[in-house]
Design an enzyme around this catalytic site. Structure first.
Site, PDB file in Angstrom:
ATOM      1  N   CYS A 140      71.736  26.269  59.641  1.00 38.91           N
ATOM      2  CA  CYS A 140      71.954  26.547  61.068  1.00 38.91           C
ATOM      3  C   CYS A 140      73.423  26.428  61.433  1.00 38.91           C
ATOM      4  O   CYS A 140      74.004  27.327  62.031  1.00 38.91           O
ATOM      5  CB  CYS A 140      71.108  25.598  61.917  1.00 38.91           C
ATOM      6  N   CYS A 157      72.605  30.126  62.398  1.00 39.92           N
ATOM      7  CA  CYS A 157      72.555  30.296  63.862  1.00 39.92           C
ATOM      8  C   CYS A 157      73.914  30.167  64.552  1.00 39.92           C
ATOM      9  O   CYS A 157      74.266  31.011  65.382  1.00 39.92           O
ATOM     10  CB  CYS A 157      71.622  29.249  64.486  1.00 39.92           C
ATOM     11  N   LYS A 193      76.654  32.759  63.409  1.00 40.37           N
ATOM     12  CA  LYS A 193      76.089  34.059  63.821  1.00 40.37           C
ATOM     13  C   LYS A 193      76.251  34.258  65.329  1.00 40.37           C
ATOM     14  O   LYS A 193      76.705  35.308  65.781  1.00 40.37           O
ATOM     15  CB  LYS A 193      74.614  34.114  63.394  1.00 40.37           C
ATOM     16  N   TYR A 238      65.045  39.755  61.310  1.00 39.88           N
ATOM     17  CA  TYR A 238      66.009  39.133  62.228  1.00 39.88           C
ATOM     18  C   TYR A 238      67.447  39.349  61.743  1.00 39.88           C
ATOM     19  O   TYR A 238      68.316  39.776  62.495  1.00 39.88           O
ATOM     20  CB  TYR A 238      65.857  37.607  62.230  1.00 39.88           C
ATOM     21  N   GLU A 255      70.242  41.623  63.561  1.00 38.96           N
ATOM     22  CA  GLU A 255      71.317  40.910  64.260  1.00 38.96           C
ATOM     23  C   GLU A 255      72.680  41.312  63.698  1.00 38.96           C
ATOM     24  O   GLU A 255      73.612  41.602  64.458  1.00 38.96           O
ATOM     25  CB  GLU A 255      71.117  39.395  64.131  1.00 38.96           C
ATOM     26  N   HIS A 294      66.707  36.894  93.568  1.00 45.38           N
ATOM     27  CA  HIS A 294      67.258  38.231  93.774  1.00 45.38           C
ATOM     28  C   HIS A 294      68.766  38.185  93.956  1.00 45.38           C
ATOM     29  O   HIS A 294      69.261  37.278  94.620  1.00 45.38           O
ATOM     30  CB  HIS A 294      66.586  38.834  95.010  1.00 45.38           C
ATOM     31  N   GLU A 320      63.784  38.759  87.835  1.00 46.83           N
ATOM     32  CA  GLU A 320      62.858  38.740  88.966  1.00 46.83           C
ATOM     33  C   GLU A 320      61.682  39.692  88.718  1.00 46.83           C
ATOM     34  O   GLU A 320      60.589  39.505  89.261  1.00 46.83           O
ATOM     35  CB  GLU A 320      63.568  39.078  90.282  1.00 46.83           C
TER      36      GLU A 320
HETATM   37  P1  NDP Z   1      62.660  38.459  57.439  1.00 48.50           P
HETATM   38  O1  NDP Z   1      61.536  37.994  56.618  1.00 48.50           O
HETATM   39  O2  NDP Z   1      62.591  38.355  58.925  1.00 48.50           O
HETATM   40  O3  NDP Z   1      63.003  39.974  57.091  1.00 48.50           O
HETATM   41  C1  NDP Z   1      63.176  40.411  55.792  1.00 48.50           C
HETATM   42  C2  NDP Z   1      63.284  41.917  55.847  1.00 48.50           C
HETATM   43  O4  NDP Z   1      63.603  42.412  54.564  1.00 48.50           O
HETATM   44  C3  NDP Z   1      62.004  42.580  56.284  1.00 48.50           C
HETATM   45  O5  NDP Z   1      62.327  43.669  57.096  1.00 48.50           O
HETATM   46  C4  NDP Z   1      61.393  43.031  54.943  1.00 48.50           C
HETATM   47  O6  NDP Z   1      60.584  44.177  55.065  1.00 48.50           O
HETATM   48  C5  NDP Z   1      62.630  43.381  54.178  1.00 48.50           C
HETATM   49  N1  NDP Z   1      62.460  43.293  52.731  1.00 48.50           N
HETATM   50  C6  NDP Z   1      61.935  42.265  52.013  1.00 48.50           C
HETATM   51  N2  NDP Z   1      61.977  42.536  50.691  1.00 48.50           N
HETATM   52  C7  NDP Z   1      62.542  43.752  50.578  1.00 48.50           C
HETATM   53  C8  NDP Z   1      62.859  44.587  49.492  1.00 48.50           C
HETATM   54  N3  NDP Z   1      62.589  44.219  48.243  1.00 48.50           N
HETATM   55  N4  NDP Z   1      63.421  45.788  49.739  1.00 48.50           N
HETATM   56  C9  NDP Z   1      63.683  46.160  50.996  1.00 48.50           C
HETATM   57  N5  NDP Z   1      63.419  45.427  52.063  1.00 48.50           N
HETATM   58  C10 NDP Z   1      62.848  44.232  51.869  1.00 48.50           C
HETATM   59  O7  NDP Z   1      63.906  37.683  56.843  1.00 48.50           O
HETATM   60  P2  NDP Z   1      65.349  37.441  57.343  1.00 48.50           P
HETATM   61  O8  NDP Z   1      66.113  37.199  56.107  1.00 48.50           O
HETATM   62  O9  NDP Z   1      65.817  38.477  58.306  1.00 48.50           O
HETATM   63  O10 NDP Z   1      65.199  36.079  58.155  1.00 48.50           O
HETATM   64  C11 NDP Z   1      64.584  34.953  57.541  1.00 48.50           C
HETATM   65  C12 NDP Z   1      64.065  34.005  58.565  1.00 48.50           C
HETATM   66  O11 NDP Z   1      65.157  33.342  59.187  1.00 48.50           O
HETATM   67  C13 NDP Z   1      63.325  34.654  59.717  1.00 48.50           C
HETATM   68  O12 NDP Z   1      61.991  34.872  59.445  1.00 48.50           O
HETATM   69  C14 NDP Z   1      63.514  33.667  60.814  1.00 48.50           C
HETATM   70  O13 NDP Z   1      62.497  32.701  60.728  1.00 48.50           O
HETATM   71  C15 NDP Z   1      64.842  33.043  60.522  1.00 48.50           C
HETATM   72  N6  NDP Z   1      65.899  33.586  61.397  1.00 48.50           N
HETATM   73  C16 NDP Z   1      65.799  33.420  62.744  1.00 48.50           C
HETATM   74  C17 NDP Z   1      66.739  33.915  63.589  1.00 48.50           C
HETATM   75  C18 NDP Z   1      66.589  33.736  65.054  1.00 48.50           C
HETATM   76  O14 NDP Z   1      65.802  32.894  65.469  1.00 48.50           O
HETATM   77  N7  NDP Z   1      67.269  34.502  65.884  1.00 48.50           N
HETATM   78  C19 NDP Z   1      67.924  34.621  63.085  1.00 48.50           C
HETATM   79  C20 NDP Z   1      67.923  34.760  61.652  1.00 48.50           C
HETATM   80  C21 NDP Z   1      66.949  34.262  60.861  1.00 48.50           C
HETATM   81  P3  NDP Z   1      59.031  44.115  55.516  1.00 48.50           P
HETATM   82  O15 NDP Z   1      59.023  43.933  56.987  1.00 48.50           O
HETATM   83  O16 NDP Z   1      58.510  45.446  55.089  1.00 48.50           O
HETATM   84  O17 NDP Z   1      58.430  42.970  54.765  1.00 48.50           O
END
Ligand code: NDP
Length: 453
Positions: free
Chosen positions: A44, A49, A52, A179, A183, A436, A441
């Site tokens: 984080c 976080c 970022k 995410y 982002e 407002h 709102e």
């Molecule tokens: P996510 O699990 O959210 O996303 C991973 C992405 O990568 C998905 O779109 C997935 O596709 C894709 N993917 C996985 N494997 C492959 C592959 N072999 N080839 C191509 N695409 C692939 O992980 P993140 O790394 O983005 O984030 C991890 C965690 O961190 C989040 O779940 C969240 O809990 C936390 N986080 C929270 C944030 C916030 O609160 N704002 C900010 C950043 C992270 P598919 O959907 O098809 O599986």
């Protein structure tokens, strides 16, 4: 504490581990040790976080300067100086790491800058060679990004690397639709990088409300991100700085950087857990019960290494519930229901509860939603749209889900989350007077459902 060096030994100095250590250490006669092999603050603070969000702020000034002209300001739009920002960013991260270290020292926690491994149910061995015995051991080692299993994947970078780039690339391909992918697509686009994003599925941000996902995708494209759905990376060749990519749809292009945002895995390897009989799930997550206890009674685990809900405030809640249960004699299960959260895309999404699609599976619902151009950016001539949406149970009238896509939606959902967590009905929202003129709102002025299902 006979025979033990510590009542609690924590492995991992991230948000969850630090919280558990310092709160436990405040209890009378509880001696706490903590080992961290890297920097205090964990994902984080050091590589997630916090840096970022600072990059989100940096990336939003570009539009803000343009909009200022419409408001009568004569501002010049110069280029973004990555090295100036990066120097300040890392100074801030150093400061925060110092705060974490001081918090631990101030609470009386003994810290070890070392990697720890479990030797038995009560013993850890440190990379320094020291062996320590503890009545309870808490594993809070977090997770790490993974690259997909394709040839030359090491030509690409992962999110940890972004904060250390020597220079911002002119072009980047981002793989993933979660995410982190979304982002960073928005951040880098705002900083002037030409962004292409491949996502293998049919819409980004799988699992969130479909209407919200669609609006974010539309706005990301409108801001210039080349978002290609149903597309993945097939081949990558070349060298760092000039990476040739072939997509699964046959497209070919060269990018200065490729960012893999393809998910994260728990840091559970090489901790000695398997040998002790602690169960790991297929992806490596430590299996725990609702009190964060593993199958070995003296060993507990919290945060991303358990892969429950991978968010900092959740790890902190898990830490507090662990201390309450183990050191205060008050068994508190972790409540993972109705967690508000935000995705810091541009526009941002704030969300709590069920998506329209998930709610529909459970019973009859009414959907209240409105999309509009917010006053501040509309005045500046932008076409940006925002979404306010409530998903309501048709029988109980409870608000099952609230989804906001708008600037500062994260700030809004924190407050809406209280009402939803309290079990507020649509009529409770209705009898709340609007503030407002604001965007939020609209959340208390939607009179007629747009859909029933
Ligand atoms: P996510 O699990 O959210 O996303 C991973 C992405 O990568 C998905 O779109 C997935 O596709 C894709 N993917 C996985 N494997 C492959 C592959 N072999 N080839 C191509 N695409 C692939 O992980 P993140 O790394 O983005 O984030 C991890 C965690 O961190 C989040 O779940 C969240 O809990 C936390 N986080 C929270 C944030 C916030 O609160 N704002 C900010 C950043 C992270 P598919 O959907 O098809 O599986």
């Amino acid at each position: 504490m006979s025979g033990f060096d510590f009542d609690l030994f924590v492995i991992g100095g991230g948000s969850g581990g630090v919280r558990a250590a310092r709160v436990a250490a405040q209890e009378p006669n509880v001696k706490v040790g903590l080992a961290e092999e890297d920097r205090y603050g964990g994902t984080c603070v050091i590589r997630g976080c916090v840096p970022k969000k600072l990059m989100v702020f940096a990336s939003e000034y570009s539009d803000a300067v343009e909009d200022a002209a419409a408001y009568g300001w004569d501002l010049q739009h110069g280029p973004f100086d990555w090295s100036r920002f990066k120097t300040r960013l890392h100074a801030e991260l150093d400061r925060l790491e110092g705060v974490y270290r001081n918090l631990l020292a101030g609470s009386g926690v003994t810290t070890f800058d070392a990697r720890a491994r479990l030797v038995d149910a009560h013993t850890v061995q440190l990379s320094t060679g020291q062996t320590l015995r503890a009545k309870h051991i808490l594993v809070a080692t977090g997770g790490r990004p993974v690259r997909p299993d394709i040839a030359n994947a090491d030509l690409g970078i992962v999110s940890d690397d972004i904060f250390h780039l020597a220079a911002l690339p002119k072009s980047i391909l981002i793989i993933g639709g979660g995410y982190i992918a979304c982002e960073f697509a928005c951040i880098l686009n705002g900083l002037g990088v030409k962004v292409t994003q491949y996502y293998r599925g049919d819409q980004i941000l799988r699992g969130f409300d479909n209407e919200a996902r669609a609006l974010i995708a539309k706005e990301m494209r409108a801001k210039g991100i080349d978002l290609q759905l149903g597309t993945n990376i097939d081949q990558m060749t070349g060298q760092r700085g000039a990476i040739d990519v072939v997509s699964t749809c046959g497209g070919q292009a060269q990018f200065e950087q490729v960012l893999f945002a393809t998910g994260r895995v728990p840091n559970s390897d090489d901790l000695g857990l398997g040998d002790l009989g602690v169960s790991l799930a297929k992806g490596g997550a430590i299996q725990v019960d609702e009190y964060s206890q593993t199958g070995v009674p003296s060993i507990f685990a919290i945060g991303d290494v358990t892969d429950r809900v991978n968010l900092t405030p959740v790890a902190i809640r898990e830490a507090m519930a662990f201390v309450e249960t183990v050191f205060k004699g008050n068994r508190v299960p972790v409540d993972h229901d109705l967690i508000p959260s935000a995705v810091f895309t541009q526009p941002e999404m704030g969300t709590v509860g069920l998506s329209e699609e998930a709610a529909r599976e459970k019973g009859p619902i009414e959907v209240y939603a409105t999309t509009f151009k917010p006053m501040q950016t509309a005045f500046a001539g932008r076409t940006d749209q925002v979404l306010m949406k409530l998903v309501v149970c048709a029988n109980t009238r409870r608000v099952l889900g609230c989804h906001i896509v708008a600037p500062n939606a994260g700030e809004m959902i924190q407050l809406a989350g209280i009402a939803v967590k309290m079990g507020a009905t649509k009529e409770d929202f209705d009898r709340t007077v609007a503030v407002h003129p604001t965007m939020s709102e609209e959340i208390v002025t939607m009179k007629t459902p747009v859909r029933s299902a």
